[in-house]
Scaffold this motif. Structure first.
Motif, PDB file in Angstrom:
ATOM      1  N   THR A 130     -20.999 -35.191   2.112  1.00  0.00           N
ATOM      2  CA  THR A 130     -20.312 -33.871   2.438  1.00  0.00           C
ATOM      3  C   THR A 130     -19.483 -33.083   1.031  1.00  0.00           C
ATOM      4  O   THR A 130     -19.670 -32.265   0.815  1.00  0.00           O
ATOM      5  CB  THR A 130     -19.134 -33.762   3.514  1.00  0.00           C
ATOM      6  N   VAL A 131     -18.900 -34.294   0.322  1.00  0.00           N
ATOM      7  CA  VAL A 131     -18.569 -33.894  -1.082  1.00  0.00           C
ATOM      8  C   VAL A 131     -19.761 -33.132  -1.978  1.00  0.00           C
ATOM      9  O   VAL A 131     -19.493 -32.025  -2.210  1.00  0.00           O
ATOM     10  CB  VAL A 131     -18.004 -34.925  -1.838  1.00  0.00           C
ATOM     11  N   SER A 132     -20.970 -33.837  -1.888  1.00  0.00           N
ATOM     12  CA  SER A 132     -21.964 -32.998  -2.530  1.00  0.00           C
ATOM     13  C   SER A 132     -22.483 -31.906  -1.966  1.00  0.00           C
ATOM     14  O   SER A 132     -22.678 -30.917  -2.711  1.00  0.00           O
ATOM     15  CB  SER A 132     -23.242 -33.916  -2.693  1.00  0.00           C
ATOM     16  N   ARG A 133     -22.584 -31.825  -0.791  1.00  0.00           N
ATOM     17  CA  ARG A 133     -22.738 -30.560   0.061  1.00  0.00           C
ATOM     18  C   ARG A 133     -21.855 -29.389  -0.270  1.00  0.00           C
ATOM     19  O   ARG A 133     -22.448 -28.160  -0.589  1.00  0.00           O
ATOM     20  CB  ARG A 133     -22.744 -30.464   1.477  1.00  0.00           C
ATOM     21  N   LEU A 134     -20.664 -29.696  -0.479  1.00  0.00           N
ATOM     22  CA  LEU A 134     -19.576 -28.688  -0.718  1.00  0.00           C
ATOM     23  C   LEU A 134     -19.510 -28.339  -2.104  1.00  0.00           C
ATOM     24  O   LEU A 134     -19.494 -27.019  -2.370  1.00  0.00           O
ATOM     25  CB  LEU A 134     -18.173 -29.073  -0.032  1.00  0.00           C
ATOM     26  N   HIS A 135     -19.852 -29.234  -3.022  1.00  0.00           N
ATOM     27  CA  HIS A 135     -19.884 -29.033  -4.439  1.00  0.00           C
ATOM     28  C   HIS A 135     -21.135 -28.008  -4.784  1.00  0.00           C
ATOM     29  O   HIS A 135     -20.995 -27.081  -5.365  1.00  0.00           O
ATOM     30  CB  HIS A 135     -20.237 -30.134  -5.091  1.00  0.00           C
ATOM     31  N   SER A 136     -22.245 -28.332  -4.008  1.00  0.00           N
ATOM     32  CA  SER A 136     -23.506 -27.419  -4.193  1.00  0.00           C
ATOM     33  C   SER A 136     -23.238 -26.230  -3.727  1.00  0.00           C
ATOM     34  O   SER A 136     -23.900 -25.178  -4.068  1.00  0.00           O
ATOM     35  CB  SER A 136     -24.672 -28.093  -3.601  1.00  0.00           C
ATOM     36  N   ALA A 137     -22.424 -26.157  -2.509  1.00  0.00           N
ATOM     37  CA  ALA A 137     -22.255 -24.506  -1.975  1.00  0.00           C
ATOM     38  C   ALA A 137     -21.535 -23.512  -2.998  1.00  0.00           C
ATOM     39  O   ALA A 137     -21.853 -22.658  -2.780  1.00  0.00           O
ATOM     40  CB  ALA A 137     -21.134 -24.896  -1.047  1.00  0.00           C
ATOM     41  N   ASN A 138     -20.766 -24.072  -3.840  1.00  0.00           N
ATOM     42  CA  ASN A 138     -20.420 -23.142  -4.957  1.00  0.00           C
ATOM     43  C   ASN A 138     -19.664 -22.016  -4.385  1.00  0.00           C
ATOM     44  O   ASN A 138     -20.115 -21.021  -4.961  1.00  0.00           O
ATOM     45  CB  ASN A 138     -21.553 -22.712  -6.043  1.00  0.00           C
ATOM     46  N   GLY A 139     -18.832 -22.417  -3.279  1.00  0.00           N
ATOM     47  CA  GLY A 139     -18.073 -21.069  -2.986  1.00  0.00           C
ATOM     48  C   GLY A 139     -18.804 -20.377  -1.997  1.00  0.00           C
ATOM     49  O   GLY A 139     -17.954 -19.598  -1.171  1.00  0.00           O
ATOM     50  N   ARG A 197     -19.603 -19.171   1.658  1.00  0.00           N
ATOM     51  CA  ARG A 197     -19.001 -19.533   2.898  1.00  0.00           C
ATOM     52  C   ARG A 197     -19.793 -19.993   4.107  1.00  0.00           C
ATOM     53  O   ARG A 197     -19.823 -20.933   4.629  1.00  0.00           O
ATOM     54  CB  ARG A 197     -18.265 -18.282   3.368  1.00  0.00           C
ATOM     55  N   GLU A 198     -21.036 -19.583   4.047  1.00  0.00           N
ATOM     56  CA  GLU A 198     -22.136 -20.004   4.934  1.00  0.00           C
ATOM     57  C   GLU A 198     -22.384 -21.400   4.631  1.00  0.00           C
ATOM     58  O   GLU A 198     -22.585 -22.378   5.512  1.00  0.00           O
ATOM     59  CB  GLU A 198     -23.262 -19.123   5.128  1.00  0.00           C
ATOM     60  N   LYS A 199     -22.715 -21.686   3.475  1.00  0.00           N
ATOM     61  CA  LYS A 199     -22.855 -23.386   3.055  1.00  0.00           C
ATOM     62  C   LYS A 199     -21.866 -24.223   3.285  1.00  0.00           C
ATOM     63  O   LYS A 199     -21.883 -25.427   3.607  1.00  0.00           O
ATOM     64  CB  LYS A 199     -23.368 -23.115   1.796  1.00  0.00           C
ATOM     65  N   ALA A 253     -21.808 -27.363   5.921  1.00  0.00           N
ATOM     66  CA  ALA A 253     -21.492 -28.662   5.231  1.00  0.00           C
ATOM     67  C   ALA A 253     -20.298 -29.144   6.136  1.00  0.00           C
ATOM     68  O   ALA A 253     -20.509 -30.485   6.488  1.00  0.00           O
ATOM     69  CB  ALA A 253     -20.999 -28.519   3.964  1.00  0.00           C
ATOM     70  N   ILE A 254     -19.442 -28.504   6.490  1.00  0.00           N
ATOM     71  CA  ILE A 254     -18.352 -29.079   7.349  1.00  0.00           C
ATOM     72  C   ILE A 254     -18.862 -29.374   8.925  1.00  0.00           C
ATOM     73  O   ILE A 254     -18.486 -30.244   9.270  1.00  0.00           O
ATOM     74  CB  ILE A 254     -16.897 -27.928   7.507  1.00  0.00           C
TER      75      ILE A 254
END
Length: 91
Positions: A13-22, A24-26, A30-31
Motif C-alpha cells: 500500500t505504501v508503494s501504491r500510494l507513492h506511485s499514485a503521485n497524488g 485521486r483515483e489511484k 490503493a486504499i
C-alpha cells in the motif's frame, strides 16, 4: 490473522500510494485494495485504521505525503472504510 501477509500488504500500500503521485483515483484504488485485502486477512477495521493513520508514521507518511495530502488520504480512508464496514467502525 496472517501478520506476514498483512505486513506485505502495508508495504504494498505504501508503494501504491507513492506511485499514485497524488492521483485521486489511484489513491482511492490503493486504499480500497488495502481495506479489501486487510479484511480478507481477518484484520479488524481498528487495526486497519491504526496502521493507516494512527501509528506513526502512518501509511501516507511512509509513502512520502505530508500535511494536507495526508489529511485528504485519511478522509478518503474514513469514507471508504465506512462504506465497507459501516458508520463509526474506523473512528
Amino acid at each position: 490473522m496472517d501478520w506476514d501477509k498483512f505486513r506485505k500488504l502495508v508495504n504494498d500500500t505504501v508503494s501504491r500510494l507513492h506511485s499514485a503521485n497524488g492521483d485521486r483515483e489511484k489513491i482511492e484504488s490503493a486504499i480500497r485494495h488495502y481495506l479489501n485485502q486487510g479484511y480478507k486477512y481477518v484484520m479488524s477495521p481498528m487495526i486497519l485504521w491504526d496502521y493507516f493513520a494512527i501509528s506513526s508514521p502512518g501509511i501516507p507518511e511512509r509513502a512520502g505525503y505530508c500535511g494536507v495530502e495526508c489529511e485528504q488520504m485519511v478522509a478518503i480512508f474514513d469514507r471508504l472504510s465506512k462504506e465497507k464496514f459501516g458508520q463509526g467502525e474506523s473512528s
